[in-house]
Enzyme design. Structure first.
Site: not given
Ligand code: COA
Length: 349
Positions: A134, A274, A304
């Site tokens: 990224c 980004h 993204n």
């Molecule tokens: N829809 C509904 N629920 C979802 C879901 C979706 N699409 N994706 C995950 N969940 C659930 C999980 O299973 C979890 O449930 P649980 O509490 O019962 O286990 C809950 O939502 C929270 O999950 P979590 O992973 O803690 O969510 P989050 O707020 O961290 O969001 C991302 C997940 C991936 C969106 C976030 O962590 C993120 O953006 N991370 C960085 C991404 C990034 O920058 N990536 C590339 C770098 S360039």
């Protein structure tokens, strides 16, 4: 006598300019976004998710997907480059080098950059690919700038192109909501008004290897029936860990280039981050105590798009940019790789 020669012969004047300290400017930007749209409602039919969760946790409403199976990153990159050549009035013959940042090259071999050169009619240019996930566009921009700064090249195109739908697992709700397909391209030239790239800070840390990766398909774990069965050819990440690292990495890199340049954050007209998650962007702005209205954001429309996010932002905000505006571009990605580039915008559209 020498001055007389310089004034009479513009070619000599150019050679003299080249031997001095060259400032490198972005002199044009363009992007390509495929037509087909994948909305949150569409994703609700594929995985257990919903629009409210995606909007609240990530801030993406829709992303564009390149559905044509015969087209990929080279095609999108070439479309962005063709538009760039047209709008900047650049003769394709004058472009010497094209660098393509991508994690979704059309093939492992050959590279994608030279395919883009061919598809967009850059008959004299050579190219190469660069993978910094990224952060790819930032690293490619810094690399391309060195060729101009060295005085050996005058027109370099930097492309970020990713067909993320080709490595996205549409059965995994934690990743399939995030990614979209797009390409963006900028033209780099020696600056004619001293405006251009001022500070570059790039970083890498292999600690990111197990947090964000495509497990198989490389030389360590070549593709096999087993790796495909385990869906290892798709991108996977530990979202929470990457989230925190991304906020810290981008905020620190932005601070670094601003302080190196001797500026305050109030001197910066735009931050161009980004686009991985709206909450990441907001947290970076908060850590910098920087107003969100001056942060370029279009994640809600495209998701993204990996190496394409920054040029996609510049392209959309280009009509609002003024000659002399100070911008800080920043990104964080797999590797980990991250960084920031501070530049003064060199033209007015
Ligand atoms: N829809 C509904 N629920 C979802 C879901 C979706 N699409 N994706 C995950 N969940 C659930 C999980 O299973 C979890 O449930 P649980 O509490 O019962 O286990 C809950 O939502 C929270 O999950 P979590 O992973 O803690 O969510 P989050 O707020 O961290 O969001 C991302 C997940 C991936 C969106 C976030 O962590 C993120 O953006 N991370 C960085 C991404 C990034 O920058 N990536 C590339 C770098 S360039």
């Amino acid at each position: 006598m020498i001055l007389g020669l310089l004034l009479l012969n513009p070619k000599i004047l150019y050679i003299c300019a080249m031997s001095g300290d060259i400032t490198v400017a972005i002199t044009g930007v363009h992007a390509f976004v495929p037509e087909d749209v994948l909305t949150n409602k569409d994703l609700e039919k594929l995985v257990d998710t919903n629009d409210a969760w995606i909007m609240e946790r990530v801030g993406i409403k829709e992303r564009h997907i390149l559905k044509d199976p015969d087209k990929a990153s080279a095609f999108m990159g070439a479309e962005a480059v063709k538009g760039l050549l047209q709008k900047t009035g650049t003769d394709p013959e004058d472009v010497e080098l094209l660098i393509c940042a991508t994690v979704t090259g059309d093939y492992q071999v050959p590279d994608t950059a030279n395919q883009i050169c061919k598809l967009s009619g850059l008959s004299r240019a050579y190219g190469f690919d660069l993978n910094a996930a990224c952060s790819g566009f930032l690293f490619a921009l810094a690399t391309g700038a060195q060729f101009i700064k060295a005085g050996t090249h005058r027109k370099v195109i930097v492309v970020g192109s990713d067909k993320m739908s080709s490595i996205t697992d549409y059965t995994d709700r934690s990743t399939c909501i995030l990614f979209g397909d797009a390409a963006g391209a900028v033209l780099l030239e020696p600056s004619i008004n001293e405006f251009g790239l001022e500070q570059i800070a790039l970083y890498g840390d292999a600690a990111g290897k197990d947090m964000l990766r495509i497990k198989s398909g490389g030389s360590l774990r070549p593709p096999s029936e087993e790796t495909v069965a385990h869906r290892e050819h798709f991108v996977w990440q530990d979202g929470r860990v990457v989230f925190k690292a991304a906020v810290k990495g981008m905020a620190e890199a932005v601070k670094e280039v601003i302080s190196r340049a001797g500026y305050q954050s109030a001197d910066i007209d735009w931050i161009v981050p980004h686009q991985a998650n709206y909450r990441i962007i907001k947290s970076v702005a908060e850590m910098l105590d920087y107003p969100l209205e001056k942060v370029m954001i279009n994640i809600q429309k495209y998701g993204n798009t990996t190496a394409a996010t920054i040029p996609l932002c510049l392209w959309e905000y280009e009509p609002q940019l003024k000659e002399g505006d100070k911008l800080v571009l920043t990104a964080f990605g797999g590797g980990y790789t991250w960084g920031a580039i501070l530049l003064t915008w060199a033209y007015q559209k």
